[in-house]
Design a protein around this motif. Structure first.
Motif, PDB file in Angstrom:
ATOM      1  N   ALA A  26      59.941  42.450  47.816  1.00 34.04           N
ATOM      2  CA  ALA A  26      58.992  41.338  47.888  1.00 34.04           C
ATOM      3  C   ALA A  26      57.657  41.785  48.472  1.00 34.04           C
ATOM      4  CB  ALA A  26      59.581  40.199  48.729  1.00 34.04           C
ATOM      5  N   ALA A  27      57.703  42.575  49.544  1.00 37.36           N
ATOM      6  CA  ALA A  27      56.465  43.052  50.171  1.00 37.36           C
ATOM      7  C   ALA A  27      55.707  43.979  49.230  1.00 37.36           C
ATOM      8  CB  ALA A  27      56.781  43.770  51.486  1.00 37.36           C
ATOM      9  N   ALA A  28      56.438  44.850  48.532  1.00 37.13           N
ATOM     10  CA  ALA A  28      55.791  45.765  47.583  1.00 37.13           C
ATOM     11  C   ALA A  28      55.102  44.987  46.472  1.00 37.13           C
ATOM     12  CB  ALA A  28      56.820  46.734  47.014  1.00 37.13           C
ATOM     13  N   ALA A  29      55.764  43.930  45.975  1.00 37.32           N
ATOM     14  CA  ALA A  29      55.177  43.127  44.901  1.00 37.32           C
ATOM     15  C   ALA A  29      53.932  42.396  45.381  1.00 37.32           C
ATOM     16  CB  ALA A  29      56.214  42.131  44.378  1.00 37.32           C
ATOM     17  N   THR A  30      53.988  41.864  46.596  1.00 37.69           N
ATOM     18  CA  THR A  30      52.835  41.126  47.138  1.00 37.69           C
ATOM     19  C   THR A  30      51.639  42.040  47.342  1.00 37.69           C
ATOM     20  OG1 THR A  30      54.258  39.514  48.237  1.00 37.69           O
ATOM     21  CG2 THR A  30      52.015  39.726  49.065  1.00 37.69           C
ATOM     22  N   GLN A  31      51.858  43.226  47.899  1.00 41.99           N
ATOM     23  CA  GLN A  31      50.729  44.127  48.145  1.00 41.99           C
ATOM     24  C   GLN A  31      50.110  44.578  46.828  1.00 41.99           C
ATOM     25  OE1 GLN A  31      50.444  47.568  47.601  1.00 41.99           O
ATOM     26  NE2 GLN A  31      52.551  48.247  47.286  1.00 41.99           N
ATOM     27  N   THR A  32      50.940  44.785  45.809  1.00 42.79           N
ATOM     28  CA  THR A  32      50.406  45.167  44.498  1.00 42.79           C
ATOM     29  C   THR A  32      49.558  44.040  43.910  1.00 42.79           C
ATOM     30  OG1 THR A  32      52.286  46.630  44.076  1.00 42.79           O
ATOM     31  CG2 THR A  32      51.020  45.894  42.167  1.00 42.79           C
ATOM     32  N   ARG A  33      50.064  42.814  44.006  1.00 45.28           N
ATOM     33  CA  ARG A  33      49.355  41.661  43.450  1.00 45.28           C
ATOM     34  C   ARG A  33      48.016  41.422  44.164  1.00 45.28           C
ATOM     35  NH1 ARG A  33      53.157  38.499  44.103  1.00 45.28           N
ATOM     36  NH2 ARG A  33      52.527  37.420  46.012  1.00 45.28           N
ATOM     37  N   GLN A  34      48.001  41.531  45.479  1.00 44.18           N
ATOM     38  CA  GLN A  34      46.773  41.256  46.225  1.00 44.18           C
ATOM     39  C   GLN A  34      45.759  42.393  46.102  1.00 44.18           C
ATOM     40  OE1 GLN A  34      46.881  38.234  46.300  1.00 44.18           O
ATOM     41  NE2 GLN A  34      46.761  37.638  48.455  1.00 44.18           N
ATOM     42  N   LEU A  35      46.241  43.603  45.980  1.00 44.40           N
ATOM     43  CA  LEU A  35      45.337  44.713  45.697  1.00 44.40           C
ATOM     44  C   LEU A  35      44.653  44.491  44.352  1.00 44.40           C
ATOM     45  CD1 LEU A  35      44.171  47.530  46.337  1.00 44.40           C
ATOM     46  CD2 LEU A  35      46.203  48.511  45.244  1.00 44.40           C
ATOM     47  N   ALA A  36      45.429  44.053  43.375  1.00 45.44           N
ATOM     48  CA  ALA A  36      44.865  43.787  42.050  1.00 45.44           C
ATOM     49  C   ALA A  36      43.803  42.708  42.117  1.00 45.44           C
ATOM     50  CB  ALA A  36      45.981  43.386  41.087  1.00 45.44           C
ATOM     51  N   ALA A  37      44.099  41.640  42.835  1.00 44.30           N
ATOM     52  CA  ALA A  37      43.132  40.544  42.937  1.00 44.30           C
ATOM     53  C   ALA A  37      41.837  40.998  43.594  1.00 44.30           C
ATOM     54  CB  ALA A  37      43.754  39.389  43.729  1.00 44.30           C
ATOM     55  N   THR A  38      41.953  41.877  44.581  1.00 46.89           N
ATOM     56  CA  THR A  38      40.762  42.378  45.269  1.00 46.89           C
ATOM     57  C   THR A  38      39.916  43.248  44.349  1.00 46.89           C
ATOM     58  OG1 THR A  38      42.012  42.394  47.354  1.00 46.89           O
ATOM     59  CG2 THR A  38      39.942  43.611  47.309  1.00 46.89           C
ATOM     60  N   VAL A  39      40.562  44.187  43.686  1.00 50.25           N
ATOM     61  CA  VAL A  39      39.837  45.134  42.836  1.00 50.25           C
ATOM     62  C   VAL A  39      39.241  44.443  41.610  1.00 50.25           C
ATOM     63  CG1 VAL A  39      40.111  47.185  41.399  1.00 50.25           C
ATOM     64  CG2 VAL A  39      41.165  47.109  43.654  1.00 50.25           C
ATOM     65  N   GLN A  40      39.940  43.463  41.075  1.00 54.78           N
ATOM     66  CA  GLN A  40      39.446  42.775  39.888  1.00 54.78           C
ATOM     67  C   GLN A  40      38.184  41.972  40.156  1.00 54.78           C
ATOM     68  OE1 GLN A  40      42.938  40.693  38.523  1.00 54.78           O
ATOM     69  NE2 GLN A  40      43.809  42.527  37.566  1.00 54.78           N
ATOM     70  N   THR A  41      37.861  41.761  41.423  1.00 50.26           N
ATOM     71  CA  THR A  41      36.592  41.119  41.762  1.00 50.26           C
ATOM     72  C   THR A  41      35.415  41.906  41.207  1.00 50.26           C
ATOM     73  OG1 THR A  41      37.551  40.211  43.792  1.00 50.26           O
ATOM     74  CG2 THR A  41      35.146  40.307  43.675  1.00 50.26           C
ATOM     75  N   VAL A  42      35.532  43.228  41.194  1.00 49.30           N
ATOM     76  CA  VAL A  42      34.432  44.061  40.687  1.00 49.30           C
ATOM     77  C   VAL A  42      34.727  44.677  39.325  1.00 49.30           C
ATOM     78  CG1 VAL A  42      33.519  44.557  42.984  1.00 49.30           C
ATOM     79  CG2 VAL A  42      35.238  46.078  42.003  1.00 49.30           C
ATOM     80  N   LEU A  43      36.005  44.690  38.916  1.00 55.13           N
ATOM     81  CA  LEU A  43      36.352  45.300  37.628  1.00 55.13           C
ATOM     82  C   LEU A  43      36.528  44.284  36.512  1.00 55.13           C
ATOM     83  CD1 LEU A  43      38.984  48.050  38.521  1.00 55.13           C
ATOM     84  CD2 LEU A  43      36.524  48.323  38.115  1.00 55.13           C
ATOM     85  N   GLY A  44      36.838  43.031  36.870  1.00 57.32           N
ATOM     86  CA  GLY A  44      37.209  42.065  35.865  1.00 57.32           C
ATOM     87  C   GLY A  44      38.689  42.195  35.525  1.00 57.32           C
ATOM     88  N   PRO A  45      39.207  41.306  34.680  1.00 55.98           N
ATOM     89  CA  PRO A  45      40.647  41.259  34.430  1.00 55.98           C
ATOM     90  C   PRO A  45      41.163  42.317  33.469  1.00 55.98           C
ATOM     91  CG  PRO A  45      39.537  39.546  33.185  1.00 55.98           C
ATOM     92  CD  PRO A  45      38.485  40.195  34.028  1.00 55.98           C
ATOM     93  N   LYS A  46      40.304  42.920  32.674  1.00 52.52           N
ATOM     94  CA  LYS A  46      40.765  43.872  31.664  1.00 52.52           C
ATOM     95  C   LYS A  46      40.932  45.272  32.257  1.00 52.52           C
ATOM     96  CE  LYS A  46      38.687  41.555  27.656  1.00 52.52           C
ATOM     97  NZ  LYS A  46      37.753  41.703  26.509  1.00 52.52           N
ATOM     98  N   ARG A  47      41.989  45.943  31.816  1.00 50.60           N
ATOM     99  CA  ARG A  47      42.178  47.332  32.240  1.00 50.60           C
ATOM    100  C   ARG A  47      41.212  48.235  31.472  1.00 50.60           C
ATOM    101  NH1 ARG A  47      47.825  49.685  32.022  1.00 50.60           N
ATOM    102  NH2 ARG A  47      47.907  48.710  29.971  1.00 50.60           N
ATOM    103  N   LEU A  48      40.546  49.107  32.209  1.00 48.31           N
ATOM    104  CA  LEU A  48      39.551  49.993  31.624  1.00 48.31           C
ATOM    105  C   LEU A  48      40.115  51.407  31.468  1.00 48.31           C
ATOM    106  CD1 LEU A  48      36.438  48.955  33.768  1.00 48.31           C
ATOM    107  CD2 LEU A  48      37.057  48.140  31.483  1.00 48.31           C
ATOM    108  N   PRO A  49      39.579  52.188  30.522  1.00 42.25           N
ATOM    109  CA  PRO A  49      39.926  53.616  30.486  1.00 42.25           C
ATOM    110  C   PRO A  49      39.649  54.230  31.853  1.00 42.25           C
ATOM    111  CG  PRO A  49      38.598  53.002  28.580  1.00 42.25           C
ATOM    112  CD  PRO A  49      38.579  51.827  29.497  1.00 42.25           C
ATOM    113  N   MET A  50      40.520  55.114  32.306  1.00 46.45           N
ATOM    114  CA  MET A  50      40.458  55.535  33.710  1.00 46.45           C
ATOM    115  C   MET A  50      40.494  57.044  33.869  1.00 46.45           C
ATOM    116  SD  MET A  50      42.846  54.171  36.808  1.00 46.45           S
ATOM    117  CE  MET A  50      42.324  54.384  38.525  1.00 46.45           C
ATOM    118  N   LEU A  51      39.544  57.539  34.659  1.00 45.11           N
ATOM    119  CA  LEU A  51      39.484  58.938  35.055  1.00 45.11           C
ATOM    120  C   LEU A  51      39.870  59.029  36.523  1.00 45.11           C
ATOM    121  CD1 LEU A  51      38.656  61.863  34.266  1.00 45.11           C
ATOM    122  CD2 LEU A  51      36.354  61.313  35.094  1.00 45.11           C
TER     123      LEU A  51
END
Length: 344
Positions: free
Chosen positions: A93-118
């Motif tokens: 449960a803790a692992a899932a929550t940290q993953t979800r909240q990290l995503a929400a934080t980063v998507q503030t500047v990246l947007g919802p779509k996954r981008l090609p990644m280096l």
């Protein structure tokens, strides 16, 4: 949906209630934590700054977890350089929550779509998927926000220029994501881009850690941004975080210069002599709070980093915005990329 929405007054109210609940949650489930609370006489808090903190170094000396051994899903380790490491225990449960909240934080500047990644790192460090270093956990966590992943370093830690060029030929005409720890971005991407005329103008860089080596080379955060702009990389976001509060990152706003606290986290700056909370503009020792740590008592931590709050509710996003000024003198050198050993 942004996680930078709450004014400081709104955040204080929400965090005080949730963090006070976590104090009791961990008191009931983690005997060493309960003994610490009993020893300091904690009976309750009227503000976030009144909540009982643990020194982050304590995780190097004690096994602190609020779950049974058979509930442990993943163990994360810190990146200390003296052989002492923190161990952070997560259940599913803790692992899932940290993953979800990290995503929400980063998507503030990246947007919802996954981008090609280096990824400015080597895939070789991800061999053990159950037990990660802080660097490995950071890279793996950030990799979920990208697609068509390319690793800029080979398994021996050497720059793979052909792979970088192939990535840019395929994706360089559209927005793409770059992730790496700060010193490695400088050494293995910026300098390579300068030497080989690479165009990074459509890149969005998210980076963290590794400032000590750059400061030793007289490269300030402002100089780092200026130099990267010289290879076309103008969208850069530094962040501050630690394995002891995995999933919580304090993200640099769009113009740079300040880190911001997501709605589920905050910082307190304390006088290192009196432990009193300091007002904006006065540097002191950083305390970080987060509602995410439920499987271990890492919700209120006194770090070994110095910082200063620049303002409250007067920046690009609501709440406090701040800077990290460096390590407390004589504190152990740490940082995901400061422990990186350059390949021979």
């Amino acid at each position: 949906m942004s996680v930078f929405t709450l004014s400081q007054a709104e955040k204080e109210k929400v965090l005080l209630e949730q963090l006070s609940g976590l104090v009791e949650h961990h008191r009931e489930r983690c005997e060493p934590y309960a003994r610490i609370l009993a020893a300091n006489g904690y009976t309750g808090a009227d503000s976030v700054a009144d909540l009982p903190w643990l020194p982050v170094r304590l995780f190097k000396n004690l096994d602190l977890k609020s779950i049974d051994d058979d509930e442990v899903f993943k163990v994360l380790t810190s990146s200390g350089t003296t052989g002492e490491v923190s161990k952070i225990y997560l259940d599913k449960a803790a692992a899932a929550t940290q993953t979800r909240q990290l995503a929400a934080t980063v998507q503030t500047v990246l947007g919802p779509k996954r981008l090609p990644m280096l990824l400015v790192d080597t895939k070789a460090m991800l061999k053990d998927r159950r037990s990660f270093s802080a660097r490995g956990a950071g890279v793996l966590g950030m990799s979920t926000f990208g697609r068509d992943h390319v690793w800029a370093l080979d398994d021996d830690g050497h720059v793979d220029l052909d792979k970088i060029r192939a990535f840019l030929e395929k994706h360089g005409d559209e927005p793409f994501l770059i992730f790496g720890f700060t010193f490695m971005v400088w050494l293995h991407l910026y300098e390579v881009a300068i030497d080989n005329g690479l165009d990074l103008s459509n890149g969005i860089l998210i980076h963290s850690g590794g400032w000590k080596k750059l400061i030793d080379q007289a490269v300030s955060p402002e100089e780092f941004r200026r130099r990267l702009a010289g290879v076309g990389l103008t969208r850069t976001h530094n962040f501050y975080g630690m394995v002891e509060q995995i999933g919580t990152i304090f993200l640099e706003g769009p113009p740079g210069g300040s880190l911001y606290c997501p709605d589920f986290a905050d910082v307190v700056v304390r006088d290192p002599q009196t432990w009193a909370e300091l007002p904006p503009g006065q540097p002191g020792l950083l305390e970080v709070v987060s509602t995410l740590p439920t499987s271990y008592p890492g919700h209120v931590l006194l770090t070994e980093d110095l910082g200063v709050v620049h303002g409250i509710d007067d920046g690009d996003w609501p709440g406090k915005h701040f800077s990290v000024l460096g390590r407390l003198p004589r504190a152990e050198a740490r940082g995901c990329s400061d422990t990186y050993k350059e390949a021979a």
